[in-house]
Design a protein around this motif. Structure first.
Motif, short mmCIF file in Angstrom:
data_model
loop_
_atom_site.label_atom_id
_atom_site.label_comp_id
_atom_site.label_asym_id
_atom_site.label_seq_id
_atom_site.Cartn_x
_atom_site.Cartn_y
_atom_site.Cartn_z
N TRP A 137 40.51 21.37 30.41
CA TRP A 137 39.81 22.68 30.63
C TRP A 137 41.22 23.73 30.75
O TRP A 137 40.81 24.77 30.02
CB TRP A 137 39.27 22.76 32.10
CG TRP A 137 37.98 22.12 32.23
CD1 TRP A 137 37.57 20.98 32.58
CD2 TRP A 137 36.71 22.67 31.91
NE1 TRP A 137 36.33 20.75 32.20
CE2 TRP A 137 35.74 21.74 31.81
CE3 TRP A 137 36.23 23.83 31.53
CZ2 TRP A 137 34.35 21.90 31.81
CZ3 TRP A 137 34.87 24.24 31.16
CH2 TRP A 137 34.05 23.35 31.53
N ILE A 138 42.25 23.35 31.09
CA ILE A 138 43.54 24.10 31.19
C ILE A 138 43.89 24.31 29.49
O ILE A 138 44.01 25.55 29.22
CB ILE A 138 44.45 23.46 31.89
CG1 ILE A 138 44.25 23.62 33.32
CG2 ILE A 138 46.03 24.41 31.27
CD1 ILE A 138 45.27 22.87 34.02
N GLY A 139 43.79 23.18 28.72
CA GLY A 139 43.97 23.53 27.25
C GLY A 139 43.06 24.30 26.63
O GLY A 139 43.49 25.28 25.88
N ALA A 140 41.67 24.29 27.02
CA ALA A 140 40.89 25.21 26.19
C ALA A 140 40.97 26.74 26.77
O ALA A 140 40.74 27.27 25.82
CB ALA A 140 39.40 24.75 26.69
N MET A 141 41.29 26.95 28.11
CA MET A 141 41.58 28.13 28.36
C MET A 141 42.90 28.58 27.94
O MET A 141 43.26 29.90 27.71
CB MET A 141 41.48 28.30 29.81
CG MET A 141 40.17 27.91 30.54
SD MET A 141 38.78 28.77 29.47
CE MET A 141 39.24 30.49 29.91
N SER A 142 43.72 27.81 27.46
CA SER A 142 45.19 28.37 27.06
C SER A 142 45.00 29.24 25.82
O SER A 142 45.91 29.86 25.55
CB SER A 142 45.93 26.95 26.69
OG SER A 142 46.39 26.40 27.87
#
Length: 633
Positions: free
Chosen positions: A294-299
């Protein structure tokens, strides 16, 4: 404690006599002069503004980097005070009285704002101004307050959007021809003034051409703004963003907050009274997907900055979980499935289901430490105790309070400067505090180096004023300051060689300020930082961190330093923000993309995110000073 051959100091070297008087007031009288008011709390009296009271002394009003510029009889100025009341205090009042509507209220409801502050206005007012063309300070008496002027500002606001406000005229969609015109303006604006347009080798022209080819006959403005924002984020400017005049409804939100602690991601209630699960604070997965995914997607939605800044902003962006699901191609749902664990990796796990909520949860100011004296008993017997100065924002109006605190802590065994969660502001606090810490024998030192894009709209003193950055040949440097610049420049090696189109180097030179209350504080000093320490707080940490006897403790700062410029795309109403200067730490690294490293890394514990839960970083700082015995530097 580290020791360096150069001792950092703090000075204000001012460009121009009029500006010198203005900056001197920051150190000597800001916040205490007659007519200056700091508004605290949220309870205000209620005053009804009638049609007769709707008046303004300004023929025109515009905003530059969040600050007002006013037209008075055909000349543009920076307003300093109105009838002796500082414009800074009026703006602060408007923000606290009408959150998010500061610009609208200052422009359209000035009479009401000043009345609520206890300063009624008559048919005319006196104005203290700084002329934008040449920086000369002007005093105008008996400037007429008229309804016609106020009406003109109101009418302008209906077609020009200020920050945090939507213009009724802003379109939700435009024909493709108009959208492509704004794409051209977007590219031209970045090429003209964006400092980092060539930093990462991104082919701006090719990117815009590719985006243009995807546009259909009718272009949704919010979608176009999102696409431009994703592109701009890749350049690595922590201050940059693209805003649509009518942002999309973010939908429903997470019912909890997320933050980092001791190697993992922790979920806790927005009121910070408890974890989502008391015995399992760490988040392992959301909707069955690892939290790292999720953090990667929002990055992709946040700036490609330092790793700590990317994670910090991505976690905050995850509050808008419906947008995050859309980015990952997931179906919408009224609930969130959360897998929690007792440890960052492994541990006892549990999966729960929670309802989404309509309102976005807020983080607020954190940590909620205060300026105080840590007694000798609390400090492990350190003679005189330890002084703690809490700076939640870099606001020059706090300088008088800081000077009083320094006087109070004069005999302490050490000093802790807590700038965690401080998102930046102005640089005067750095200069004022460093004035107490520099050894007069060592002399002035350079604390920041920058250069700006040579855009036609930028004045020669583009980095002067509150940023305190001036060329090496500025006539107001003292001999010692000029020598410090020359010595620094001889060995300075920036990590990025600036391309053509930049100004000469500008320097922040720090020295003793000469304030009558200033004294030499020769005990250990610790600066507490975290990933939310940003912008002017990056400057604060890197500059003070060069001093012998000063230790940076906590986690690395976010990393960002910019002279922000804004420009609008007229066909769509989209607003663009970008850095106009490339700003370097004394070690040659850019602030953006790195942040300021700490000397002693101490991660927060999960309980540190809760009210009354502890403060591992503060306790580590107290122990470090106590163990030093308060030995002089």
């Amino acid at each position: 404690m580290k020791h360096t051959p150069l001792v950092l100091a703090a000075v204000l070297s001012i460009h121009g006599a009029n500006e010198a008087r203005w900056v001197q007031s920051i150190f000597e009288s800001l916040g205490s002069a007659p007519g200056t008011h700091r508004v605290r709390g949220s309870a205000f009296p209620s005053i009804t503004q009638t049609g007769e009271d709707k008046a303004s002394p300004f023929d025109g009003l515009r905003w530059s980097s969040g600050l007002p510029e006013v037209d008075v009889e055909g000349t543009w100025y920076r307003p300093v005070s109105i009838d002796g009341v500082s414009v800074a205090s009026i703006l602060e009042f408007c923000e606290k009285r009408w959150p998010g509507k500061r610009e609208k209220r200052f422009g359209e409801d000035l009479v009401e704002a000043m009345a609520l502050m206890g300063h009624g206005t008559g048919r005319s007012v006196s104005l203290d101004l700084v002329r934008l063309a040449d920086g000369v300070k002007i005093e105008l008496a008996a400037v007429a307050m008229t309804k016609a002027k106020r009406q003109a500002i109101w009418a302008s606001n209906q077609t020009h959007r200020s920050s945090g406000r939507v213009s009724p005229a802003a379109p939700s969609a435009v024909p493709v021809e108009l959208a492509r015109r704004d794409l051209e303006r977007f590219g031209a604006g970045l090429r003209d003034r964006f400092a980092y347009v060539s930093l990462k080798g991104i082919d701006l022209e090719a990117e815009l051409e590719s985006l243009s080819e995807t546009l259909r006959a009718e272009v949704d403005v919010a979608s176009l703004a999102n696409a431009l924002n994703r592109l701009l984020m890749r350049f690595g400017d922590g201050h940059a963003r693209v805003e649509a005049p009518r942002p999309r409804d973010p939908g429903r939100h997470l019912p909890f907050l997320l933050d980092t602690a001791q190697g993992g991601i922790v979920a806790f209630d927005p009121d910070r009274t408890r974890f989502v699960d008391r015995s399992r604070p760490y988040v392992q997965a959301i909707d069955g997907d690892p939290v790292a995914h999720w953090i990667g997607a929002m990055s992709e939605q946040v700036v490609a900055g330092s790793p700590q800044l990317v994670q910090h902003r991505a976690l905050r962006a995850l509050r808008e979980i419906e947008r995050a699901r859309e980015a990952k191609g997931y179906d919408a749902s009224d609930v969130i499935e959360l897998t929690l664990s007792s440890k960052p990796k492994g541990g006892r796990k549990k999966t729960i289901t929670l309802d989404l909520q309509p309102r976005r949860p807020t983080y607020g100011t954190w940590p909620r430490t205060e300026t105080r004296l840590v007694t000798a008993q609390e400090a492990g017997g350190a003679k005189g105790g330890i002084g703690v100065i809490r700076l939640a924002e870099m606001d020059d109006e706090l300088i008088p309070e800081v000077r009083r605190a320094m006087q109070r802590f004069r005999g302490t065994a050490g000093l802790i400067l807590d700038v965690r969660g401080n998102g930046g502001g102005q640089r005067g606090l750095c200069a004022a505090l460093a004035g107490y810490l520099v050894d007069e024998v060592t002399g002035p030192v350079v604390g920041n180096v920058a250069a700006y894009r040579l855009a036609p709209a930028f004045r020669e003193d583009h980095l002067g004023g509150s940023r305190l950055l001036y060329r090496a040949d500025d006539p107001h440097w003292s001999g010692a300051q000029s020598r410090a610049i020359a010595d620094f420049a001889a060995t300075f090696e920036p990590e990025w060689k600036l391309p053509d189109g930049f100004s000469e180097w500008h320097y922040l030179v720090l020295d003793r300020t000469g304030h009558p209350d200033e004294f030499h504080y020769d005990r250990p000093v610790i600066v507490l930082t975290d990933e939310a320490s940003f912008s002017a707080t990056d400057i604060f940490a890197a500059a003070l961190g060069e001093l012998s006897g000063v230790t940076l403790l906590g986690t690395a700062t976010g990393g960002g330093s910019a002279r922000v410029q804004t420009f609008d795309l007229p066909e769509t109403g989209i607003r663009v923000r970008c850095a106009s200067m490339a700003s370097f730490q004394p070690n040659g690294q850019l602030y953006d993309g790195h942040g300021v490293a700490v000397d002693v890394e101490v991660e927060r514990a999960p309980a540190d995110l809760l009210l009354g839960g502890g403060d591992a970083q503060m306790q580590a700082a107290i122990r470090l000073i106590s163990e030093s015995g308060g030995s002089p530097k």
